[in-house]
Design a protein around this motif. Structure first.
Motif, mmCIF file in Angstrom:
data_model
loop_
_atom_site.group_PDB
_atom_site.id
_atom_site.type_symbol
_atom_site.label_atom_id
_atom_site.label_comp_id
_atom_site.label_asym_id
_atom_site.label_seq_id
_atom_site.Cartn_x
_atom_site.Cartn_y
_atom_site.Cartn_z
ATOM 1 N N TYR A 28 0.908 -1.252 0.138
ATOM 2 C CA TYR A 28 0.059 -0.048 0.260
ATOM 3 C C TYR A 28 0.812 1.353 -0.035
ATOM 4 C CZ TYR A 28 -4.181 -2.719 1.099
ATOM 5 O OH TYR A 28 -5.377 -3.555 0.814
ATOM 6 N N GLY A 71 -6.299 3.131 -6.292
ATOM 7 C CA GLY A 71 -5.687 1.961 -7.018
ATOM 8 C C GLY A 71 -4.188 1.802 -7.207
ATOM 9 N N SER A 89 -6.334 4.066 2.843
ATOM 10 C CA SER A 89 -6.748 3.437 1.417
ATOM 11 C C SER A 89 -8.212 3.545 1.534
ATOM 12 C CB SER A 89 -6.184 1.868 1.448
ATOM 13 O OG SER A 89 -6.878 1.240 0.446
ATOM 14 N N GLU A 91 -10.206 1.577 -0.609
ATOM 15 C CA GLU A 91 -10.691 0.552 -1.340
ATOM 16 C C GLU A 91 -11.677 -0.222 -0.697
ATOM 17 O OE1 GLU A 91 -7.864 -3.407 -0.048
ATOM 18 O OE2 GLU A 91 -7.182 -2.003 -1.346
ATOM 19 N N ASN A 94 -16.260 1.198 -1.870
ATOM 20 C CA ASN A 94 -16.269 0.694 -3.463
ATOM 21 C C ASN A 94 -17.646 0.565 -3.887
ATOM 22 O OD1 ASN A 94 -16.901 -1.626 -2.301
ATOM 23 N ND2 ASN A 94 -14.717 -2.480 -2.672
ATOM 24 N N GLY A 111 -13.498 4.298 -3.893
ATOM 25 C CA GLY A 111 -12.857 3.232 -4.082
ATOM 26 C C GLY A 111 -13.446 2.410 -5.403
ATOM 27 N N VAL A 113 -13.664 0.891 -8.797
ATOM 28 C CA VAL A 113 -12.828 0.864 -9.941
ATOM 29 C C VAL A 113 -13.486 1.571 -11.163
ATOM 30 C CG1 VAL A 113 -11.177 -0.757 -9.018
ATOM 31 C CG2 VAL A 113 -13.134 -1.428 -10.247
ATOM 32 N N SER A 137 -8.247 -1.404 -12.754
ATOM 33 C CA SER A 137 -7.519 -1.222 -11.285
ATOM 34 C C SER A 137 -7.366 0.174 -10.902
ATOM 35 C CB SER A 137 -6.040 -1.658 -11.496
ATOM 36 O OG SER A 137 -5.351 -1.247 -12.652
ATOM 37 N N SER A 139 -8.870 3.772 -9.292
ATOM 38 C CA SER A 139 -10.197 3.992 -8.505
ATOM 39 C C SER A 139 -10.604 5.258 -9.093
ATOM 40 C CB SER A 139 -9.818 3.896 -7.299
ATOM 41 O OG SER A 139 -9.254 4.922 -6.876
#
Length: 461
Positions: A28, A71, A89, A91, A94, A111, A113, A137, A139
């Motif tokens: 990360y 991403g 992060s 992610e 999302n 988050g 994609v 991949s 975001s």
């Protein structure tokens, strides 16, 4: 969690997911630049706006810097955490939150994609038209933070044209609801547009409302082979005059060689120095006839040496892979990347000047060109020789980038077209912005992030 600050964060936000394993810190803590050794304090993966606000307020109290992370497909070091920062992060945030059929908007978390956004829009018979090779991949939060462009800017513009509203957490933990999806709003400063392209230095995007549009008409994809660099913009002018272009991308024979070596399928038997992949509306026989006429005219004028037109969606994908597969094919060679832009009218003169510069400065180093020539954006990839150390290679490339920045300044161009300034391009920001502009940028930063905790050291010191 042995450090007191992290223990306090875990106590304040007991549901927050925190990672401290060495593998997670490395994963990360870096982006695609691979130039800096990741060294974050920890990785926080919030699942809600409230957790994001809690993290920011904790960071202010403990004087811990935050690196917002999506991403991590950027190429300017904007998501690098190398000095004990907390990586935030997004992610886990999302999801698609809402679709409004009347407003034709899709509201999403940061988050998600890009590919998932495309799929969600298609479910409602519409499209989100911004597109590029990293769609699987990258975001949306990262796309917004860098005002990402891609392969269809020629037709649809950059990310900022498609952001109807943003919800953002600022550097002191305040929550802002910007523009609220309005089409017309002349009620003062548009902070939404200010946040777009700010590289996580002003605030953290926690929700975005995206504009959608009608699907494009039926299209065709054509691969063109050109005899020399001068033909590029002449062919572009001719095709733009006769066709409704969606994309016009170029690459060199050297780029093609790397993509073919990486597994792509050859489309022409003969070899040529320059290639173009173009996609254009072809809803009827009239448009297809216009495309054929433009091609034949280019051949007659000596501007086009060969061409292939896709006869199926599968063949179109094969042709597009020759362009979209370049970045992945170059990755093993540790390329130093320049992402630059000039006005379309300045491209011919700029190409000649920059070609001479690169040939002079890199006489024994392979340089791979490709880019979105139809919108004035070029990607220059310098491949590291095995015999050259990383430090010596970077030093040589940075010397050349300084010369490149000076050339761009003369042509009124930008040192970063679509990947941001980050760490990589920070020394060259003044080639694109005046001292007065940069002073104002610092002032804006101090208002949105008074303690300087958001992505410090990125864009400018």
């Amino acid at each position: 969690m042995t450090r007191p600050a992290l223990a306090d964060l875990a106590h304040r936000l007991p549901a927050l997911r925190l990672l401290t394993d060495a593998g997670d810190l490395e994963h990360y803590g870096r982006d695609w630049t691979r130039r800096w050794t990741p060294a974050p304090l920890a990785i926080a993966l919030p699942a809600s706006v409230e957790e994001v606000q809690g993290i920011v307020r904790w960071a202010n109290e403990h004087k811990v810097a935050i690196v917002p992370s999506g991403g991590r497909t950027g190429l300017s070091g904007g998501a690098v955490a190398a000095h004990g920062e907390l990586v935030l992060s997004l992610e886990r945030m999302n999801r698609v939150l809402d679709f409004d059929a009347v407003d034709r908007t899709l509201t999403v978390q940061p988050g998600i994609v890009l590919e998932a956004v495309h799929a969600a829009a298609r479910e409602h018979g519409l499209i989100y038209p911004v597109d590029f090779a990293a769609r699987g991949s990258c975001s949306m939060g990262g796309n917004i933070a860098t005002n990402a462009g891609g392969i269809r800017v020629l037709r649809y513009g950059n990310t900022r044209e498609w952001i109807a509203g943003l919800k953002v957490v600022t550097g002191n933990g305040e929550w802002l609801d910007l523009n609220r999806g309005l089409i017309k709003n002349s009620s003062g400063y548009d902070f939404r547009q200010l946040l777009i392209g700010s590289e996580g230095t002003l605030g953290i995007v926690v929700e975005a409302t995206l504009r959608l549009t009608d699907p494009t008409p039926a299209s065709q994809v054509m691969l063109l082979a050109l005899p020399d660099m001068d033909a590029l913009m002449q062919v572009f002018a001719s095709f733009r005059a006769h066709l409704s272009l969606q994309a016009f991308e170029f690459f060199t024979d050297v780029a093609l060689w790397h993509v073919l070596a990486h597994g792509a399928q050859r489309a022409m038997d003969s070899e040529h120095p320059y290639y173009v992949v173009t996609e254009f509306d072809a809803p009827d026989e009239h448009a297809q006839a216009a495309a054929l006429a433009a091609f034949e005219q280019g051949v007659e004028q000596g501007l086009i040496s060969d061409g292939v037109i896709a006869q199926s969606e599968a063949q179109a994908a094969t042709l597009w892979r020759l362009r979209e597969g370049i970045t992945e094919s170059l990755a093993p060679h540790k390329p130093y990347k320049n992402d630059i832009s000039v006005r379309i009218s300045a491209v011919p003169a700029f190409l000649h000047e920059i070609q001479a510069l690169l040939a002079r400065e890199y006489p024994h180093i392979e340089v791979v060109w490709f880019g979105h020539i139809g919108d004035g954006n070029l990607h220059i990839n310098v491949l590291k020789p095995e015999a050259l150390s990383d430090a010596d290679f970077i030093a040589q490339c940075e010397h050349v980038t300084k010369l490149l920045a000076e050339t761009l300044q003369r042509h009124g161009g930008s040192i970063s077209a679509e990947h941001g300034i980050g760490l990589v391009k920070r020394p060259y920001l003044e080639s694109t912005h005046s001292a007065e502009e940069i002073a104002l940028m610092r002032g804006v930063k101090s208002v949105f992030d008074p303690n300087g905790i958001l992505n410090p050291g990125k864009m400018f010191l």
